[in-house]
Design a protein around this motif. Structure first.
Motif, PDB file in Angstrom:
ATOM      1  N   ILE A   1       3.882   9.534  -6.919  1.00 48.09           N
ATOM      2  CA  ILE A   1       4.972   8.580  -6.727  1.00 48.09           C
ATOM      3  C   ILE A   1       6.256   9.377  -6.523  1.00 48.09           C
ATOM      4  N   ASP A   2       6.841   9.226  -5.343  1.00 50.01           N
ATOM      5  CA  ASP A   2       8.096   9.907  -5.008  1.00 50.01           C
ATOM      6  C   ASP A   2       9.201   8.860  -5.012  1.00 50.01           C
ATOM      7  N   VAL A   3      10.062   8.902  -6.007  1.00 50.22           N
ATOM      8  CA  VAL A   3      11.094   7.863  -6.148  1.00 50.22           C
ATOM      9  C   VAL A   3      12.149   7.951  -5.053  1.00 50.22           C
ATOM     10  N   LYS A   4      12.129   9.043  -4.281  1.00 49.48           N
ATOM     11  CA  LYS A   4      13.050   9.181  -3.147  1.00 49.48           C
ATOM     12  C   LYS A   4      12.422   8.683  -1.853  1.00 49.48           C
ATOM     13  N   ASN A   5      11.187   8.209  -1.941  1.00 50.50           N
ATOM     14  CA  ASN A   5      10.469   7.765  -0.753  1.00 50.50           C
ATOM     15  C   ASN A   5      11.167   6.570  -0.113  1.00 50.50           C
ATOM     16  N   GLY A   6      11.358   6.656   1.189  1.00 50.61           N
ATOM     17  CA  GLY A   6      12.074   5.602   1.904  1.00 50.61           C
ATOM     18  C   GLY A   6      11.398   4.254   1.829  1.00 50.61           C
ATOM     19  N   PHE A   7      10.071   4.239   1.780  1.00 53.87           N
ATOM     20  CA  PHE A   7       9.319   2.985   1.688  1.00 53.87           C
ATOM     21  C   PHE A   7       9.686   2.224   0.416  1.00 53.87           C
ATOM     22  N   LEU A   8       9.711   2.932  -0.715  1.00 55.84           N
ATOM     23  CA  LEU A   8      10.033   2.291  -1.988  1.00 55.84           C
ATOM     24  C   LEU A   8      11.483   1.815  -2.010  1.00 55.84           C
ATOM     25  N   ILE A   9      12.375   2.673  -1.557  1.00 55.66           N
ATOM     26  CA  ILE A   9      13.804   2.314  -1.547  1.00 55.66           C
ATOM     27  C   ILE A   9      14.042   1.106  -0.658  1.00 55.66           C
TER      28      ILE A   9
ATOM     29  N   TYR B   1       3.724   2.454 -14.335  1.00 57.35           N
ATOM     30  CA  TYR B   1       2.582   2.937 -15.121  1.00 57.35           C
ATOM     31  C   TYR B   1       2.961   4.131 -15.981  1.00 57.35           C
ATOM     32  N   SER B   2       4.115   4.766 -15.685  1.00 58.31           N
ATOM     33  CA  SER B   2       4.460   6.043 -16.299  1.00 58.31           C
ATOM     34  C   SER B   2       5.883   6.045 -16.838  1.00 58.31           C
ATOM     35  N   LYS B   3       6.026   6.545 -18.054  1.00 58.05           N
ATOM     36  CA  LYS B   3       7.352   6.714 -18.653  1.00 58.05           C
ATOM     37  C   LYS B   3       8.196   7.677 -17.824  1.00 58.05           C
ATOM     38  N   LYS B   4       7.573   8.758 -17.363  1.00 62.95           N
ATOM     39  CA  LYS B   4       8.272   9.760 -16.559  1.00 62.95           C
ATOM     40  C   LYS B   4       8.801   9.156 -15.260  1.00 62.95           C
ATOM     41  N   ILE B   5       7.949   8.385 -14.579  1.00 63.47           N
ATOM     42  CA  ILE B   5       8.366   7.759 -13.322  1.00 63.47           C
ATOM     43  C   ILE B   5       9.471   6.740 -13.579  1.00 63.47           C
ATOM     44  N   SER B   6       9.380   6.017 -14.695  1.00 61.55           N
ATOM     45  CA  SER B   6      10.427   5.042 -15.041  1.00 61.55           C
ATOM     46  C   SER B   6      11.784   5.733 -15.149  1.00 61.55           C
ATOM     47  N   LYS B   7      11.809   6.860 -15.825  1.00 56.66           N
ATOM     48  CA  LYS B   7      13.068   7.599 -15.981  1.00 56.66           C
ATOM     49  C   LYS B   7      13.570   8.111 -14.638  1.00 56.66           C
TER      50      LYS B   7
ATOM     51  N   PHE C   1       0.831  -1.197   0.000  1.00 55.37           N
ATOM     52  CA  PHE C   1       0.000   0.000   0.000  1.00 55.37           C
ATOM     53  C   PHE C   1       0.870   1.253   0.000  1.00 55.37           C
ATOM     54  N   TYR C   2       0.551   2.147  -0.920  1.00 56.23           N
ATOM     55  CA  TYR C   2       1.281   3.415  -1.050  1.00 56.23           C
ATOM     56  C   TYR C   2       0.234   4.498  -1.270  1.00 56.23           C
TER      57      TYR C   2
ATOM     58  N   PHE D   1       9.780  -8.843  -9.105  1.00 54.52           N
ATOM     59  CA  PHE D   1       9.136  -8.036 -10.144  1.00 54.52           C
ATOM     60  C   PHE D   1       8.237  -7.007  -9.464  1.00 54.52           C
ATOM     61  N   PHE D   2       8.572  -5.736  -9.640  1.00 55.62           N
ATOM     62  CA  PHE D   2       7.805  -4.660  -9.025  1.00 55.62           C
ATOM     63  C   PHE D   2       6.904  -4.002 -10.071  1.00 55.62           C
ATOM     64  N   ILE D   3       5.645  -3.853  -9.731  1.00 57.50           N
ATOM     65  CA  ILE D   3       4.688  -3.152 -10.588  1.00 57.50           C
ATOM     66  C   ILE D   3       4.236  -1.898  -9.850  1.00 57.50           C
ATOM     67  N   ILE D   4       4.481  -0.745 -10.441  1.00 58.04           N
ATOM     68  CA  ILE D   4       4.062   0.514  -9.825  1.00 58.04           C
ATOM     69  C   ILE D   4       2.786   0.982 -10.512  1.00 58.04           C
ATOM     70  N   MET D   5       1.696   0.894  -9.791  1.00 55.50           N
ATOM     71  CA  MET D   5       0.401   1.306 -10.326  1.00 55.50           C
ATOM     72  C   MET D   5       0.193   2.803 -10.115  1.00 55.50           C
ATOM     73  N   PRO D   6      -0.790   3.376 -10.788  1.00 52.68           N
ATOM     74  CA  PRO D   6      -1.038   4.814 -10.637  1.00 52.68           C
ATOM     75  C   PRO D   6      -1.345   5.176  -9.184  1.00 52.68           C
ATOM     76  N   PRO D   7      -0.844   6.323  -8.706  1.00 52.02           N
ATOM     77  CA  PRO D   7      -1.076   6.727  -7.313  1.00 52.02           C
ATOM     78  C   PRO D   7      -2.467   7.312  -7.118  1.00 52.02           C
ATOM     79  N   LYS D   8      -2.739   7.749  -5.898  1.00 51.13           N
ATOM     80  CA  LYS D   8      -4.076   8.227  -5.546  1.00 51.13           C
ATOM     81  C   LYS D   8      -4.554   9.381  -6.429  1.00 51.13           C
ATOM     82  N   LEU D   9      -3.636  10.252  -6.823  1.00 52.56           N
ATOM     83  CA  LEU D   9      -4.035  11.413  -7.606  1.00 52.56           C
ATOM     84  C   LEU D   9      -4.716  10.998  -8.905  1.00 52.56           C
ATOM     85  N   SER D  10      -4.314   9.864  -9.470  1.00 54.45           N
ATOM     86  CA  SER D  10      -4.894   9.404 -10.734  1.00 54.45           C
ATOM     87  C   SER D  10      -6.375   9.101 -10.601  1.00 54.45           C
ATOM     88  N   TYR D  11      -6.804   8.731  -9.396  1.00 60.25           N
ATOM     89  CA  TYR D  11      -8.205   8.399  -9.181  1.00 60.25           C
ATOM     90  C   TYR D  11      -9.042   9.630  -8.838  1.00 60.25           C
TER      91      TYR D  11
END
Length: 814
Positions: free
Chosen positions: A268-276, A294-300, A262-263, A352-362
């Motif tokens: 999506i904050d790629v510096k977030n300690g939970f993800l790291i 889910y996002s090209k931008k987040i992938s980069k 749960f996130y 295998f990690f799948i990053i789904m769209p965050p709350k803002l997307s909904y």
């Protein structure tokens, strides 16, 4: 983070879109019912599928089989049979994307053991290609073409297909006619290309009507719209259809463990300690780590973040695969968007990690384009989860569900289990009705009828009048093709309106063929109250960082421990209450200076237990953790909060820097940079004394008042450079209210004057000065934690035993 092991419910059969003869009225079926095949002991259907596909009979064969059961393998075997048994066939493999063209060619050549037998339509995009080249291409028996290109779909920008491609396909049709070539068209992964089959492009498909012998359609995830596509294609094979369907079942030997993470942040904050922390913990137990976003931008961002660095250090060069760039590479860790479907991850025991769209997307209407890779709803997710083909760990980063989808005849503990003791699913407003996916046609038809009925008088009016331009309400099939999936995603959570709600339901009800829910990882909510922060940090540390008889803090440097502890803390939802406030408020990293300072103090008291100057302030009056009377233990003391001050921190950093000789090959470039700047900062103590002070008649040293300072140009430039460098490179300084980025030299001077000296205002010769009462010595560095660089052997400076600060007992005592 909290890890809750769970056992999913298994009473509900795996739900999938079935295809039946009744879906295709007025079409021709040779058999009374569809052909059902069962997977073998290894979970594959390849051999049985090859037995039931009648290669030389003209029809449209539909393969409806589960992910990972060997559909593509069977199809390639069919291609091989066509190629080797009769040279009078042209086989067109229509792929849903360019990215799968090369994969298909590679797989075909490997299975057939014959090189250079395929034509890659992407050759038509090369410079210098003309119709003079076509004859050599036509003779290739296997033509690998994207579905978009085959249907003449020019994409979103162009208004028509390029002339070179249009000429090539029309020429290929004529070549097949003249040479009595029979054409077999294979549509694999057709779920990915339903949008191509717009009515205006179907005419291009019918150009092949005189040469088509057979059409094979394959997918694991059909939808209502795909039934219309089947009808269009079956018109090319005299309306003859054969349906081959496999049962859905899990193969225990290849079943991956599914972890829901749960996130609930809005971005999506790629510096977030939970993800790291989550990803870092998998490195020791994973052959490889792949991240599908889910996002090209987040992938980069991930690729260029600490996560990318961690993976690169652990596994070697990682591959960024996004649209317009690299494709998936089998022998590397992959981060990107291009392997949601059609790509097999064959690594044993990978993560295998799948990053789904965050709350803002909904929060945007219907999710919009912010759903990115998962814009197609549940099909997108099912396909993504199916990428690992061997037993692995699958982590899905997703917002927590806001409602619970119920099931028929739900177990008595269904709501209690899925609520996890905090989700409000016992309330009816947070429950949703279950719908079987095979009810979709009925639901859509009812909606279609109601929409049509709403304008029935107007439709009658149009039909009765002789209008110059006649609007037409689409018939049901066209409506289903164009709007069907949008309808389901707009109104039904179980069909993708809220992907998190669907995923949570599907995971709990064991709906995925290749994985089974094992645990749910939750970012905890931790409350801190001003005045008791040290006590609460102690409890968190004891709960999170002890492993048997050893603590993480025993074996790692001060800096590593601070970073790890802080990241772990902020992987949770932190709520903070001020002394004079009644309510707790969520705090973000570096947004509450007192809390950040308390973290530094906590690491200090754990890593330097022998510094009694600090311990006396935390455990007054003597620094002893215990309350005792006559030498007998009474109770453990509550630690007092103590916020380290900025000047103290800077003096510690200078103390650790000035005696370190450079270069030092065990340090990072950033650490070396910091050390050099702290060394330069300390030199300004002597510069102030030698270049800017005067002596009064009593022999006392005086420094100019702030308003009167006039630094030499080089000193001014160097000081500003030092402070800017420290602010940019020493992340710990974010914990303090520090100088503004563009602070002027008067503010800098005022700051360093108090950093190095105890001063008092005085007057000399009718001018105001700051009299130096004493010089402030740097602290004994071994008594304080080092947060600017990591030592090679940190345990040298550690106490001889570790302490469980929650109970106060040493590890050895316990």
């Amino acid at each position: 983070m909290q890890i809750k092991e769970v056992t999913p419910f298994t009473d509900l059969p795996i739900n999938f879109k079935e295809l039946n003869h009744s879906d295709f009225e007025n079409y021709v079926f040779e058999n009374e019912d569809k052909t059902i095949i069962e997977p073998d002991k290894q979970g594959y259907i390849s051999d049985k599928l090859n037995e039931v596909i009648e290669l030389y009979k003209k029809d449209t064969t539909i393969i409806n089989a589960s992910v990972g059961q060997g559909k593509t393998t069977a199809i390639i075997k069919c291609i091989e049979k066509y190629y080797k048994s009769d040279k009078n066939y042209t086989i067109i493999v229509a792929t849903p994307s360019k990215s799968l063209v090369n994969k298909y060619i590679k797989d075909i050549e490997e299975v057939s053991n014959i090189q250079n037998i395929c034509f890659d339509y992407q050759c038509l995009e090369a410079l210098g290609i003309t119709d003079k080249n076509f004859k050599n291409y036509y003779t290739k028996q296997i033509q690998v073409i994207s579905i978009h290109s085959l249907l003449g779909n020019p994409g979103k920008i162009a208004v028509k297909q390029s002339n070179i491609k249009r000429k090539y396909y029309e020429g290929l049709i004529e070549f097949c006619k003249k040479n009595n070539r029979r054409v077999v068209v294979i549509f694999d992964e057709i779920h990915e290309a339903i949008d191509c089959f717009q009515e205006k492009f179907i005419f291009n498909l019918y150009k092949w009507r005189e040469v088509i012998h057979k059409i094979i359609i394959s997918s694991a995830t059909y939808n209502e719209a795909s039934k219309v596509v089947v009808k269009y294609l079956a018109e090319l094979t005299n309306k003859k259809i054969k349906i081959v369907e496999s049962t859905r079942c899990q193969n225990v030997s290849k079943l991956s463990d599914l972890h829901i993470c749960f996130y609930d942040q809005f971005h999506i904050d790629v510096k977030n300690g939970f993800l790291i922390d989550l990803i870092e913990k998998q490195i020791p137990v994973s052959s490889k780590i792949h991240i599908l976003s889910y996002s090209k931008k987040i992938s980069k961002q991930i690729f260029n973040s600490k996560i990318g660095t961690i993976l690169n250090n652990a596994y070697g060069e990682i591959n960024l695969c996004v649209s317009g760039g690299n494709q998936y590479v089998e022998d590397k860790c992959n981060i990107g968007t291009t392997f949601r479907t059609g790509v097999n991850i064959d690594d044993e025991n990978c993560s295998f990690f799948i990053i789904m769209p965050p709350k803002l997307s909904y929060m945007t209407p219907k999710g919009g384009m912010q759903m990115g890779l998962f814009s197609e709803g549940i099909i997108s997710l099912i396909q993504a989860l199916a990428r690992p083909r061997k037993k692995s760990n699958i982590f899905v980063i997703t917002p927590s569900p806001d409602k619970l989808i119920l099931i028929p005849n739900k177990p008595v503990d269904y709501i209690a289990k899925t609520s996890l003791n905090y989700l409000p699913f016992d309330l009816e407003n947070y429950q949703l009705k279950y719908y079987d996916i095979n009810e979709q046609n009925r639901l859509l038809k009812d909606f279609y009828k109601s929409e049509k009925e709403n304008i029935s008088e107007e439709i009658a009016h149009v039909n009765e009048k002789e209008l110059e331009i006649v609007p037409k309400f689409p018939d049901y099939d066209i409506y289903k093709l164009e709007k069907g999936e949008d309808y389901f995603k707009q109104y039904y959570d179980i069909f993708g309106k809220n992907l998190s709600n669907y995923f949570y339901w599907a995971a709990w009800n064991n709906q995925f063929v290749n994985c089974k829910l094992k645990n749910i990882i939750i970012v905890s909510t931790i409350k801190f109250e001003e005045g008791s922060i040290q006590e609460q940090l102690s409890k968190y540390y004891s709960k999170t960082f002890f492993n048997g008889r050893a603590s993480y803090f025993t074996f790692y440097s001060d800096k590593d421990c601070y970073i790890k502890f802080r990241l772990s803390l902020f992987s949770n939802r932190i709520k903070y209450k001020h002394l004079k406030k009644e309510k707790y408020k969520i705090i973000a990293p570096y947004r509450n200076t007192n809390f950040e300072k308390q973290i530094i103090t906590f690491i200090q008291r754990i890593k330097r237990e022998f510094n009694f100057n600090i311990l006396k302030l935390i455990y007054p009056p003597d620094g002893n953790r215990m309350n005792a009377r006559n030498g007998k233990f009474i109770s453990w003391k509550k630690p007092f909060d103590l916020a380290i001050e900025l000047n103290t921190y800077l003096r510690i950093c200078m103390a650790y820097s000035i005696e370190l000789m450079m270069p030092f090959d065990k340090l990072s470039n950033q650490e070396e940079h910091l050390i050099r700047n702290y060394q330069s900062l300390y030199k300004f103590k002597d510069i102030l004394l030698n270049d800017y002070s005067i002596t009064n008649k009593k022999g006392e040293l005086l420094l100019p008042k702030d308003s009167k300072i006039d630094f030499k140009k080089n000193d001014s430039i160097e000081l500003k450079s030092i402070f800017n460098t420290l602010k940019e490179n020493d992340s710990v300084l974010k914990s303090f209210s520090f100088l503004q980025k563009n602070a002027d030299e008067k503010a800098i001077y005022s700051f360093i004057k108090k950093l190095f000296f105890e001063i008092k205002d005085t007057t000399f010769e009718e001018s105001k000065y700051s009299r130096i009462i004493s010089q402030i010595e740097l602290p004994e560095k071994s008594h304080y934690i080092n947060l600017i660089y990591s030592m090679e052997h940190p345990w040298i400076l550690q106490p001889g035993y570790d302490v469980d600060i929650y109970s106060g007992k040493s590890i050895e005592e316990s």
